[in-house]
Design a protein around this motif. Structure first.
Motif, PDB file in Angstrom:
ATOM      1  N   GLU A  39     -33.222  17.245  27.741  1.00  0.00           N
ATOM      2  CA  GLU A  39     -34.647  17.552  27.806  1.00  0.00           C
ATOM      3  C   GLU A  39     -35.370  16.472  28.597  1.00  0.00           C
ATOM      4  OE1 GLU A  39     -36.163  18.084  23.852  1.00  0.00           O
ATOM      5  OE2 GLU A  39     -34.761  19.712  23.432  1.00  0.00           O
ATOM      6  N   MET A  40     -36.178  16.923  29.545  1.00  0.00           N
ATOM      7  CA  MET A  40     -37.024  16.023  30.334  1.00  0.00           C
ATOM      8  C   MET A  40     -38.437  16.568  30.282  1.00  0.00           C
ATOM      9  SD  MET A  40     -34.690  15.126  33.666  1.00  0.00           S
ATOM     10  CE  MET A  40     -35.958  14.095  34.357  1.00  0.00           C
ATOM     11  N   ASN A  41     -39.347  15.741  29.806  1.00  0.00           N
ATOM     12  CA  ASN A  41     -40.736  16.146  29.712  1.00  0.00           C
ATOM     13  C   ASN A  41     -41.581  15.307  30.660  1.00  0.00           C
ATOM     14  OD1 ASN A  41     -39.955  17.933  27.689  1.00  0.00           O
ATOM     15  ND2 ASN A  41     -40.339  16.440  26.084  1.00  0.00           N
ATOM     16  N   TYR A  42     -42.469  15.964  31.358  1.00  0.00           N
ATOM     17  CA  TYR A  42     -43.337  15.303  32.334  1.00  0.00           C
ATOM     18  C   TYR A  42     -44.765  15.339  31.811  1.00  0.00           C
ATOM     19  CZ  TYR A  42     -39.338  16.068  35.338  1.00  0.00           C
ATOM     20  OH  TYR A  42     -38.081  16.066  35.864  1.00  0.00           O
ATOM     21  N   ARG A  43     -45.352  14.156  31.648  1.00  0.00           N
ATOM     22  CA  ARG A  43     -46.767  14.094  31.259  1.00  0.00           C
ATOM     23  C   ARG A  43     -47.572  14.007  32.538  1.00  0.00           C
ATOM     24  NH1 ARG A  43     -49.130  11.496  26.012  1.00  0.00           N
ATOM     25  NH2 ARG A  43     -51.341  11.907  26.347  1.00  0.00           N
ATOM     26  N   VAL A  44     -48.489  14.936  32.700  1.00  0.00           N
ATOM     27  CA  VAL A  44     -49.288  14.991  33.923  1.00  0.00           C
ATOM     28  C   VAL A  44     -50.764  14.854  33.594  1.00  0.00           C
ATOM     29  CG1 VAL A  44     -47.579  16.339  35.217  1.00  0.00           C
ATOM     30  CG2 VAL A  44     -49.314  17.536  33.896  1.00  0.00           C
ATOM     31  N   ARG A  45     -51.494  14.320  34.560  1.00  0.00           N
ATOM     32  CA  ARG A  45     -52.945  14.111  34.417  1.00  0.00           C
ATOM     33  C   ARG A  45     -53.624  14.658  35.658  1.00  0.00           C
ATOM     34  NH1 ARG A  45     -54.553   8.336  32.367  1.00  0.00           N
ATOM     35  NH2 ARG A  45     -53.764   9.282  30.461  1.00  0.00           N
ATOM     36  N   ASN A  46     -54.745  15.312  35.454  1.00  0.00           N
ATOM     37  CA  ASN A  46     -55.489  15.889  36.566  1.00  0.00           C
ATOM     38  C   ASN A  46     -56.325  14.811  37.246  1.00  0.00           C
ATOM     39  OD1 ASN A  46     -57.140  17.384  38.296  1.00  0.00           O
ATOM     40  ND2 ASN A  46     -57.153  19.124  36.898  1.00  0.00           N
ATOM     41  N   ARG A  47     -56.088  14.657  38.547  1.00  0.00           N
ATOM     42  CA  ARG A  47     -56.834  13.708  39.376  1.00  0.00           C
ATOM     43  C   ARG A  47     -57.443  14.480  40.539  1.00  0.00           C
ATOM     44  NH1 ARG A  47     -57.392   9.875  36.131  1.00  0.00           N
ATOM     45  NH2 ARG A  47     -55.781   8.327  35.878  1.00  0.00           N
ATOM     46  N   ASN A  48     -58.743  14.732  40.472  1.00  0.00           N
ATOM     47  CA  ASN A  48     -59.437  15.442  41.550  1.00  0.00           C
ATOM     48  C   ASN A  48     -58.763  16.778  41.862  1.00  0.00           C
ATOM     49  OD1 ASN A  48     -61.238  13.235  41.856  1.00  0.00           O
ATOM     50  ND2 ASN A  48     -59.676  12.172  43.064  1.00  0.00           N
ATOM     51  N   ASP A  49     -58.581  17.587  40.824  1.00  0.00           N
ATOM     52  CA  ASP A  49     -57.939  18.912  40.940  1.00  0.00           C
ATOM     53  C   ASP A  49     -56.516  18.842  41.455  1.00  0.00           C
ATOM     54  OD1 ASP A  49     -60.143  20.292  39.924  1.00  0.00           O
ATOM     55  OD2 ASP A  49     -61.097  20.399  41.895  1.00  0.00           O
ATOM     56  N   ASN A  50     -55.851  17.737  41.188  1.00  0.00           N
ATOM     57  CA  ASN A  50     -54.468  17.524  41.596  1.00  0.00           C
ATOM     58  C   ASN A  50     -53.723  16.963  40.394  1.00  0.00           C
ATOM     59  OD1 ASN A  50     -52.605  17.684  43.615  1.00  0.00           O
ATOM     60  ND2 ASN A  50     -53.547  16.124  44.903  1.00  0.00           N
ATOM     61  N   TRP A  51     -52.702  17.652  39.922  1.00  0.00           N
ATOM     62  CA  TRP A  51     -51.935  17.176  38.777  1.00  0.00           C
ATOM     63  C   TRP A  51     -50.908  16.163  39.236  1.00  0.00           C
ATOM     64  CZ3 TRP A  51     -53.355  18.108  33.917  1.00  0.00           C
ATOM     65  CH2 TRP A  51     -54.250  19.157  33.688  1.00  0.00           C
ATOM     66  N   LYS A  52     -50.924  14.984  38.595  1.00  0.00           N
ATOM     67  CA  LYS A  52     -50.010  13.896  38.946  1.00  0.00           C
ATOM     68  C   LYS A  52     -49.216  13.478  37.705  1.00  0.00           C
ATOM     69  CE  LYS A  52     -51.563  12.989  43.171  1.00  0.00           C
ATOM     70  NZ  LYS A  52     -50.764  12.905  44.358  1.00  0.00           N
ATOM     71  N   VAL A  53     -47.938  13.181  37.904  1.00  0.00           N
ATOM     72  CA  VAL A  53     -47.079  12.730  36.814  1.00  0.00           C
ATOM     73  C   VAL A  53     -47.446  11.289  36.447  1.00  0.00           C
ATOM     74  CG1 VAL A  53     -44.696  12.239  36.121  1.00  0.00           C
ATOM     75  CG2 VAL A  53     -45.191  14.231  37.574  1.00  0.00           C
ATOM     76  N   ILE A  54     -47.618  11.047  35.128  1.00  0.00           N
ATOM     77  CA  ILE A  54     -47.921   9.690  34.669  1.00  0.00           C
ATOM     78  C   ILE A  54     -46.852   9.150  33.720  1.00  0.00           C
ATOM     79  CG2 ILE A  54     -50.408   9.898  35.049  1.00  0.00           C
ATOM     80  CD1 ILE A  54     -50.638  10.193  31.921  1.00  0.00           C
ATOM     81  N   ASP A  55     -45.901  10.004  33.318  1.00  0.00           N
ATOM     82  CA  ASP A  55     -44.785   9.551  32.485  1.00  0.00           C
ATOM     83  C   ASP A  55     -43.710  10.626  32.484  1.00  0.00           C
ATOM     84  OD1 ASP A  55     -43.252   7.964  30.790  1.00  0.00           O
ATOM     85  OD2 ASP A  55     -44.423   8.405  28.982  1.00  0.00           O
ATOM     86  N   VAL A  56     -42.483  10.188  32.339  1.00  0.00           N
ATOM     87  CA  VAL A  56     -41.346  11.091  32.182  1.00  0.00           C
ATOM     88  C   VAL A  56     -40.617  10.653  30.916  1.00  0.00           C
ATOM     89  CG1 VAL A  56     -39.191  11.953  33.187  1.00  0.00           C
ATOM     90  CG2 VAL A  56     -41.105  11.348  34.689  1.00  0.00           C
ATOM     91  N   THR A  57     -40.374  11.606  30.031  1.00  0.00           N
ATOM     92  CA  THR A  57     -39.646  11.330  28.802  1.00  0.00           C
ATOM     93  C   THR A  57     -38.308  12.057  28.883  1.00  0.00           C
ATOM     94  OG1 THR A  57     -41.700  11.124  27.556  1.00  0.00           O
ATOM     95  CG2 THR A  57     -39.701  11.525  26.279  1.00  0.00           C
ATOM     96  N   ILE A  58     -37.235  11.293  28.793  1.00  0.00           N
ATOM     97  CA  ILE A  58     -35.896  11.855  28.876  1.00  0.00           C
ATOM     98  C   ILE A  58     -35.239  11.700  27.515  1.00  0.00           C
ATOM     99  CG2 ILE A  58     -33.651  11.729  30.036  1.00  0.00           C
ATOM    100  CD1 ILE A  58     -35.210  10.388  32.404  1.00  0.00           C
ATOM    101  N   GLU A  59     -34.884  12.843  26.908  1.00  0.00           N
ATOM    102  CA  GLU A  59     -34.261  12.846  25.583  1.00  0.00           C
ATOM    103  C   GLU A  59     -35.065  12.007  24.588  1.00  0.00           C
ATOM    104  OE1 GLU A  59     -31.200  14.567  24.383  1.00  0.00           O
ATOM    105  OE2 GLU A  59     -32.079  15.683  26.037  1.00  0.00           O
ATOM    106  N   GLY A  60     -36.383  12.153  24.632  1.00  0.00           N
ATOM    107  CA  GLY A  60     -37.245  11.487  23.676  1.00  0.00           C
ATOM    108  C   GLY A  60     -37.613  10.046  24.012  1.00  0.00           C
ATOM    109  N   VAL A  61     -37.121   9.521  25.140  1.00  0.00           N
ATOM    110  CA  VAL A  61     -37.423   8.139  25.518  1.00  0.00           C
ATOM    111  C   VAL A  61     -38.398   8.143  26.700  1.00  0.00           C
ATOM    112  CG1 VAL A  61     -36.482   5.934  26.304  1.00  0.00           C
ATOM    113  CG2 VAL A  61     -35.159   7.357  24.723  1.00  0.00           C
ATOM    114  N   SER A  62     -39.571   7.621  26.458  1.00  0.00           N
ATOM    115  CA  SER A  62     -40.615   7.549  27.480  1.00  0.00           C
ATOM    116  C   SER A  62     -40.306   6.441  28.482  1.00  0.00           C
ATOM    117  CB  SER A  62     -41.959   7.269  26.810  1.00  0.00           C
ATOM    118  OG  SER A  62     -42.888   6.728  27.715  1.00  0.00           O
ATOM    119  N   THR A  63     -40.365   6.783  29.754  1.00  0.00           N
ATOM    120  CA  THR A  63     -40.168   5.780  30.806  1.00  0.00           C
ATOM    121  C   THR A  63     -41.224   4.685  30.686  1.00  0.00           C
ATOM    122  OG1 THR A  63     -39.222   7.443  32.271  1.00  0.00           O
ATOM    123  CG2 THR A  63     -40.040   5.441  33.301  1.00  0.00           C
TER     124      THR A  63
END
Length: 170
Positions: A108-132
């Motif tokens: 499992e890989m989860n991507y946390r994204v944040r909207n920046r000026n109508d553009n979604w940007k990745v701010i963290d990736v969690t792999i198998e429950g471990v946040s980068t």
């Protein structure tokens, strides 16, 4: 972003360095390294001068892209399935995915994204429950507590040089 990465990875006959360069381009477009840097450094962010902040962000960006890029080049036609999305604090969204097939089937890989000026940007990736972000925050907090911001920058520069195949003095 996932589609772009998978399309690049599925190209046949591409040299490793060319593939890494193409992947870096995608990552540089879709990741918000300024925010990631602030999140990773947390309270220590204020301890860095403006020059040190820029130096950290650039070296961390290069290190992360090289670190993860070198692992992605071993891609062997795995698929990524989007399992859903969850609204987080501050309007962030976590996109939940799972890798299907290959040696990493089921990861499992989860991507946390944040909207920046109508553009979604990745701010963290969690792999198998471990946040980068959390993982690097713990490592960097330790380095800063022992040697201060300059030691962190030196360590990061050294890691970037070694990971890129360049050794100091070479």
């Amino acid at each position: 972003m996932i589609d772009l990465v998978l399309a690049e990875l599925s190209k046949k006959g591409v040299e490793k360095e060319a593939r890494i360069k193409a992947l870096k381009s995608i990552v540089f477009e879709t990741f918000d390294f300024a925010t990631i840097s602030r999140l990773v450094l947390a309270r220590n962010y204020k301890r860095l001068s403006e020059t040190q902040k820029r130096d950290f962000e650039e070296n961390f960006k290069q290190y992360l892209s090289r670190f993860y890029g070198s692992r992605l080049v071993d891609y062997a036609d795995e698929k990524v399935e989007v399992k859903g999305a969850r609204l987080e604090k501050r309007g962030d969204v976590t996109v939940m995915t799972q890798i299907i097939g290959g040696d990493v089937d089921g990861i499992e890989m989860n991507y946390r994204v944040r909207n920046r000026n109508d553009n979604w940007k990745v701010i963290d990736v969690t792999i198998e429950g471990v946040s980068t972000v959390s993982n690097f925050r713990a490592q960097f907090r330790e380095i800063i507590s022992q040697g201060g911001p300059e030691e962190l920058l030196k360590t990061l520069r050294d890691k970037t040089l070694v990971d890129s195949g360049i050794e100091e003095g070479a």
